[in-house]
Design a protein around this motif. Structure first.
Motif, short mmCIF file in Angstrom:
data_model
loop_
_atom_site.label_atom_id
_atom_site.label_comp_id
_atom_site.label_asym_id
_atom_site.label_seq_id
_atom_site.Cartn_x
_atom_site.Cartn_y
_atom_site.Cartn_z
N ALA A 290 -0.16 -8.28 -3.03
CA ALA A 290 0.21 -8.02 -1.63
C ALA A 290 1.63 -7.46 -1.59
CB ALA A 290 0.13 -9.30 -0.81
N TYR A 291 1.93 -6.76 -0.48
CA TYR A 291 3.22 -6.10 -0.33
C TYR A 291 3.38 -5.71 1.13
CZ TYR A 291 -0.23 -2.45 -0.72
OH TYR A 291 -1.36 -1.70 -0.55
N ALA A 292 4.61 -5.42 1.54
CA ALA A 292 4.88 -5.05 2.93
C ALA A 292 5.10 -3.55 3.04
CB ALA A 292 6.10 -5.79 3.46
N LEU A 293 4.61 -2.98 4.13
CA LEU A 293 4.87 -1.59 4.47
C LEU A 293 5.39 -1.53 5.90
CD1 LEU A 293 1.79 0.33 3.02
CD2 LEU A 293 4.19 0.69 2.39
N PRO A 294 6.50 -0.84 6.14
CA PRO A 294 7.03 -0.77 7.50
C PRO A 294 6.18 0.10 8.40
CG PRO A 294 8.31 0.64 6.04
CD PRO A 294 7.34 -0.11 5.17
N ARG A 295 6.04 -0.32 9.65
CA ARG A 295 5.39 0.52 10.65
C ARG A 295 6.43 1.13 11.57
NH1 ARG A 295 1.89 -2.90 14.82
NH2 ARG A 295 0.86 -3.66 12.94
N PRO A 297 11.25 0.70 12.14
CA PRO A 297 12.43 0.06 11.54
C PRO A 297 12.44 -1.47 11.64
CG PRO A 297 13.09 2.02 12.72
CD PRO A 297 11.63 1.82 13.02
N ALA A 298 11.83 -2.05 12.66
CA ALA A 298 11.90 -3.50 12.85
C ALA A 298 10.57 -4.20 12.62
CB ALA A 298 12.40 -3.81 14.27
N HIS A 299 9.50 -3.48 12.34
CA HIS A 299 8.18 -4.08 12.22
C HIS A 299 7.51 -3.65 10.92
CE1 HIS A 299 8.05 -5.52 16.45
NE2 HIS A 299 8.84 -4.48 16.63
N SER A 300 6.80 -4.60 10.30
CA SER A 300 6.10 -4.34 9.05
C SER A 300 4.73 -5.01 9.07
CB SER A 300 6.89 -4.87 7.85
OG SER A 300 8.13 -4.23 7.71
N ASP A 301 3.86 -4.58 8.17
CA ASP A 301 2.57 -5.22 7.95
C ASP A 301 2.44 -5.55 6.47
OD1 ASP A 301 1.72 -4.76 10.66
OD2 ASP A 301 1.28 -2.69 10.09
N VAL A 302 1.72 -6.62 6.17
CA VAL A 302 1.42 -6.96 4.79
C VAL A 302 0.04 -6.42 4.44
CG1 VAL A 302 0.92 -8.84 3.18
CG2 VAL A 302 2.91 -8.99 4.69
N TRP A 303 0.01 -5.68 3.34
CA TRP A 303 -1.22 -5.10 2.83
C TRP A 303 -1.59 -5.74 1.50
CZ3 TRP A 303 -3.92 -0.81 5.06
CH2 TRP A 303 -3.34 -0.34 6.26
N ALA A 304 -2.84 -5.58 1.08
CA ALA A 304 -3.30 -6.11 -0.20
C ALA A 304 -4.16 -5.07 -0.90
CB ALA A 304 -4.09 -7.40 0.00
N VAL A 305 -4.15 -5.14 -2.24
CA VAL A 305 -4.93 -4.19 -3.03
C VAL A 305 -5.32 -4.87 -4.34
CG1 VAL A 305 -2.95 -3.18 -4.24
CG2 VAL A 305 -4.97 -1.77 -3.81
N ALA A 306 -6.43 -4.46 -4.91
CA ALA A 306 -6.91 -5.04 -6.17
C ALA A 306 -5.92 -4.74 -7.30
CB ALA A 306 -8.28 -4.49 -6.51
N ALA A 307 -5.73 -5.71 -8.18
CA ALA A 307 -4.76 -5.58 -9.26
C ALA A 307 -5.29 -4.79 -10.45
CB ALA A 307 -4.32 -6.96 -9.73
N ASP A 308 -6.57 -4.42 -10.44
CA ASP A 308 -7.15 -3.67 -11.56
C ASP A 308 -7.21 -2.17 -11.31
OD1 ASP A 308 -9.17 -3.50 -9.71
OD2 ASP A 308 -10.70 -4.48 -10.96
N GLY A 309 -6.63 -1.71 -10.20
CA GLY A 309 -6.60 -0.29 -9.91
C GLY A 309 -7.80 0.23 -9.14
N THR A 310 -8.77 -0.63 -8.84
CA THR A 310 -9.96 -0.21 -8.10
C THR A 310 -9.77 -0.45 -6.61
OG1 THR A 310 -11.03 -2.37 -8.29
CG2 THR A 310 -11.41 -0.78 -10.06
N GLY A 311 -10.61 0.20 -5.80
CA GLY A 311 -10.65 -0.07 -4.38
C GLY A 311 -9.48 0.51 -3.61
N ASP A 312 -9.57 0.37 -2.30
CA ASP A 312 -8.55 0.87 -1.39
C ASP A 312 -7.71 -0.30 -0.86
OD1 ASP A 312 -9.45 3.53 -1.55
OD2 ASP A 312 -11.04 3.10 -0.09
N PRO A 313 -6.47 -0.03 -0.44
CA PRO A 313 -5.66 -1.08 0.18
C PRO A 313 -6.25 -1.51 1.52
CG PRO A 313 -4.58 1.04 0.39
CD PRO A 313 -5.76 1.25 -0.51
N ALA A 320 4.14 -8.56 9.64
CA ALA A 320 4.57 -9.55 8.65
C ALA A 320 5.23 -8.86 7.47
CB ALA A 320 3.38 -10.38 8.17
N GLU A 321 6.02 -9.64 6.71
CA GLU A 321 6.58 -9.20 5.43
C GLU A 321 6.94 -10.46 4.64
OE1 GLU A 321 9.87 -6.72 6.46
OE2 GLU A 321 11.15 -8.38 7.11
N SER A 322 7.44 -10.28 3.41
CA SER A 322 7.78 -11.40 2.50
C SER A 322 6.62 -12.38 2.33
CB SER A 322 9.02 -12.14 3.03
OG SER A 322 10.18 -11.39 2.91
N PRO A 323 5.44 -11.92 1.91
CA PRO A 323 4.30 -12.83 1.77
C PRO A 323 4.42 -13.72 0.55
CG PRO A 323 3.70 -10.68 0.93
CD PRO A 323 5.08 -10.54 1.52
#
Length: 327
Positions: A290-295, A297-313, A320-323
């Motif tokens: 998981a990781y944060a991406l800003p939407r 300057p003051a707002h972000s979302d936490v996204w997730a992606v597979a650790a093996d390189g497959t699939g889409d985020p 949210a941020e700092s998960p």
């Protein structure tokens, strides 16, 4: 750490708070993207996902959601942080000091009561807690280093709650680059991540045009380089891999690609997230990062992606941020 640093920290540093933090459940703003709060207090027990909210009025309240329903109702506390992380029943909160323009590290117990405070010289940037909850690592931005032309540099430190020892900066450690002793005025560290071994950690060290993954030993006060072009490492729960941000074509100006390094084989797997991610990744489990991406300057979302390189985020937690995963 030298005697002068220890004395300064002893006099101005670790302060116990007399009052516990009062926890409440709030209602997140922007209901179209972040759901209302639930009843009950925010704690460091799981299965929950802890994070810093960017939806509430003040932006930065420590919050949590159910791991099984990360987009669902959230609990929101009165504790506010610029960066937050937790593991092993301990939390770290990097925040501005009340009424001042300086910052501090606050140690949180399982109920988000602040048990210690340490002043920080610099602007909070990264925060991590070891799996056993006994060690805390942080990174701040500082300015004024003569070698850097007055631009921002970084400082990374470690607090051992078992001994009370504080390493105010990893720049005091002996450095080995490609097997040889190394000294340079422009050495900087950031993005500490801990192993289960009491004295071991990984971090990023920059010098010249290089940004190395380093392995450190707090007891020996040493670091050694392992690989180039690795920033903001995060060790997987099984301790076999490191998730990190890799500068595209080795140039941070071009942005960063979230990737995973196999520590045994050296194999690198770029993940399915192709947007530039300027964050220290967090492992939700051995399969997901998981990781944060800003939407904005003051707002972000936490996204997730597979650790093996497959699939889409996928969008994991809006506003949210700092998960941090709380098992």
């Amino acid at each position: 750490m030298n005697t002068r640093t220890r004395t300064l920290l002893a006099v101005t540093g670790v302060l116990a708070l007399a009052a516990a933090a009062v926890i409440y459940v709030g209602v997140a703003r922007n209901p179209g993207t972040a759901s209302a709060g639930t009843s009950g207090a925010v704690t460091l027990t799981g299965p929950r996902l802890l994070f810093r909210s960017t939806a509430d009025a003040d932006r930065g309240h420590v919050s949590s959601v159910a791991t099984a329903d990360p987009g669902g109702p959230r609990a929101v506390s009165t504790v506010t942080c610029s960066r937050v992380h937790a593991a092993g029943g301990t939390g770290i909160c990097l925040r501005p000091e009340t009424g001042l323009t300086t910052y501090q590290l606050a140690v949180l117990d399982g109920g988000l009561t602040v048990t210690q405070e340490i002043p920080l010289v610099g602007v909070p940037n990264r925060a991590r807690v070891s799996p056993d909850g006994r060690r805390l690592g942080w990174t701040v931005f500082v300015s004024g280093d003569s070698y850097n032309g007055g631009r921002f540099s970084t400082r990374a430190g470690i607090l051992d709650l078992t001994t009370g020892d504080v390493e105010a900066t990893l720049e005091d450690f002996a450095v080995t680059v490609d097997g040889a002793p190394y000294r340079a005025v422009d050495v900087n560290f950031w993005g500490v991540t801990f192993t289960r071994r009491p004295d071991r950690f990984y971090a990023t060290m920059s010098t010249g045009s290089h940004r190395y993954l380093v392995e450190g030993d707090v007891k020996a006060r040493t670091v050694k380089t392992l690989r180039d072009n690795v920033e903001c490492p995060s060790l997987s729960p099984d301790e076999t891999r490191v998730a990190y941000k890799a500068a595209i074509d080795g140039d941070p100006v071009k942005g960063w690609r979230i990737s995973v390094l196999d520590l045994a084989t050296g194999a690198v797997t770029p993940l399915g997230e192709t947007r530039s991610v300027d964050d220290q990744p967090a492992w939700l489990d051995d399969r997901t990062v998981a990781y944060a991406l800003p939407r904005s300057p003051a707002h972000s979302d936490v996204w997730a992606v597979a650790a093996d390189g497959t699939g889409d985020p996928r969008l994991l937690i809006p506003e949210a941020e700092s998960p941090a995963a709380l098992p």
